[in-house]
Design a protein around this motif. Structure first.
Motif, PDB file in Angstrom:
ATOM      1  N   GLU A   1      -4.784   4.329  26.446  1.00 22.25           N
ATOM      2  CA  GLU A   1      -5.043   3.154  25.585  1.00 22.25           C
ATOM      3  C   GLU A   1      -4.071   3.754  24.152  1.00 22.25           C
ATOM      4  N   PHE A   2      -3.874   3.204  23.555  1.00 21.04           N
ATOM      5  CA  PHE A   2      -3.442   4.231  22.489  1.00 21.04           C
ATOM      6  C   PHE A   2      -4.779   4.326  21.609  1.00 21.04           C
ATOM      7  N   LEU A   3      -4.785   6.125  21.184  1.00 23.07           N
ATOM      8  CA  LEU A   3      -5.405   6.445  19.971  1.00 23.07           C
ATOM      9  C   LEU A   3      -5.384   6.726  18.594  1.00 23.07           C
ATOM     10  N   SER A   4      -3.812   6.598  18.395  1.00 22.15           N
ATOM     11  CA  SER A   4      -3.171   6.601  16.854  1.00 22.15           C
ATOM     12  C   SER A   4      -1.667   6.175  16.885  1.00 22.15           C
ATOM     13  N   LEU A   5      -1.453   5.648  15.871  1.00 20.21           N
ATOM     14  CA  LEU A   5       0.251   5.331  15.463  1.00 20.21           C
ATOM     15  C   LEU A   5       0.391   5.087  14.757  1.00 20.21           C
ATOM     16  N   PRO A   6       1.783   5.044  14.046  1.00 18.10           N
ATOM     17  CA  PRO A   6       2.269   5.305  12.907  1.00 18.10           C
ATOM     18  C   PRO A   6       2.004   4.439  11.941  1.00 18.10           C
ATOM     19  N   ALA A   7       1.661   4.803  10.579  1.00 18.89           N
ATOM     20  CA  ALA A   7       0.946   3.803   9.816  1.00 18.89           C
ATOM     21  C   ALA A   7       1.464   2.318   9.479  1.00 18.89           C
ATOM     22  N   ASN A   8       2.684   2.511   9.335  1.00 15.72           N
ATOM     23  CA  ASN A   8       3.119   0.875   9.748  1.00 15.72           C
ATOM     24  C   ASN A   8       3.535   0.394  11.033  1.00 15.72           C
ATOM     25  N   CYS A   9       2.745   0.496  11.929  1.00 14.27           N
ATOM     26  CA  CYS A   9       2.799  -0.420  13.273  1.00 14.27           C
ATOM     27  C   CYS A   9       1.302  -1.236  13.221  1.00 14.27           C
TER      28      CYS A   9
ATOM     29  N   ARG B   1       4.043  10.348  16.957  1.00  9.93           N
ATOM     30  CA  ARG B   1       2.456   9.914  16.324  1.00  9.93           C
ATOM     31  C   ARG B   1       2.300   8.426  16.962  1.00  9.93           C
ATOM     32  N   VAL B   2       2.661   8.369  17.957  1.00 13.27           N
ATOM     33  CA  VAL B   2       2.469   7.558  18.762  1.00 13.27           C
ATOM     34  C   VAL B   2       1.713   8.463  19.947  1.00 13.27           C
TER      35      VAL B   2
END
Length: 227
Positions: A182-190, A172-173
């Motif tokens: 760039e980051f597009l999507s991360l785990p919900a708790n991050c 999910r990273v």
């Protein structure tokens, strides 16, 4: 914001090895002795000895006097770094090591030597998103290895920055597949992807690396060496 990135070699002479050994704490020496293979033991001693020399430059403390503490998921900190503001992270692969130093923000660093001794398909199936898998499969064969290690070091640097270890769902990273990293999507708790900066490192051919910093503003990388 500036991040200092120290790039070092792990190959050392016997005299240098003994010096780095003398800098280690008792726990580090005991751990080094548990390595069965000589190379892994020497690499551990060299990397941790050099890490102490690097940190000593920022802390004003003799390298052998530096004390480390470990957070719940295993990420190390200097025992006094919460007051000094220093954050660090170390990575090594092959004969290379890297240490990233941040003055205020959590940081993660990863480097990887390209190798064919990897179960690419197995790792990708578990650690890459569906879009990343499709992109990798559609690349020419000669480009797949470089792309794999680029994405892998990005993901690993993020895991090390947040310090959650195996609890983090690495698939999910997600990062950009082309263009600026760039980051597009991360785990919900991050947190939000925009609150983290991602930098692809400029290293030698056959060596990939990335830095993740908890900052909306992308830092400038200041490359350094003990030599």
């Amino acid at each position: 914001m500036v991040i200092d990135l120290w790039l070092e070699e792990l190959s050392v002479t016997d005299e240098e090895y003994q010096y780095y050994w003398s800098l280690l704490g008792k726990n580090e020496q005991e751990r080094a002795l548990r390595f069965v293979q000589t190379k892994y033991r020497r690499d551990y001693v060299a990397s941790h000895g050099k890490l102490r020399l690097i940190l000593a430059k920022y802390l004003g403390t003799p390298p052998e006097k530096i004390l480390f503490t470990i957070q719940s998921h295993g990420k190390p900190f200097v025992a006094c770094d919460r007051s000094s503001g220093i954050r660090f992270n170390m990575a090594h692969s092959g004969d290379h090591m890297a240490v990233g130093i941040s003055y205020a923000n959590d940081i993660g660093v990863d480097i990887e030597v390209w190798t064919d001794r990897v179960d690419y398909c197995g790792i990708i199936a578990v650690c890459f998103s569906e879009e990343e898998i499709r992109f990798w499969l559609n690349l020419p064969n000669e480009q797949q290895q470089e792309f794999f290690f680029r994405l892998w070091t990005r993901k690993e640097s993020f895991v090390k920055a947040v310090g959650l270890g195996l609890e983090l769902e690495i698939s999910r990273v997600e990062t950009t597949l082309t263009g600026v990293s760039e980051f597009l999507s991360l785990p919900a708790n991050c947190g939000m992807s925009g609150s983290w900066s991602l930098i692809d490192l400029e290293l030698a051919h056959g060596l990939s690396g990335s830095i993740t910093v908890h900052s909306r503003i992308a830092p400038r990388i200041n490359y350094k060496s003990l030599l």
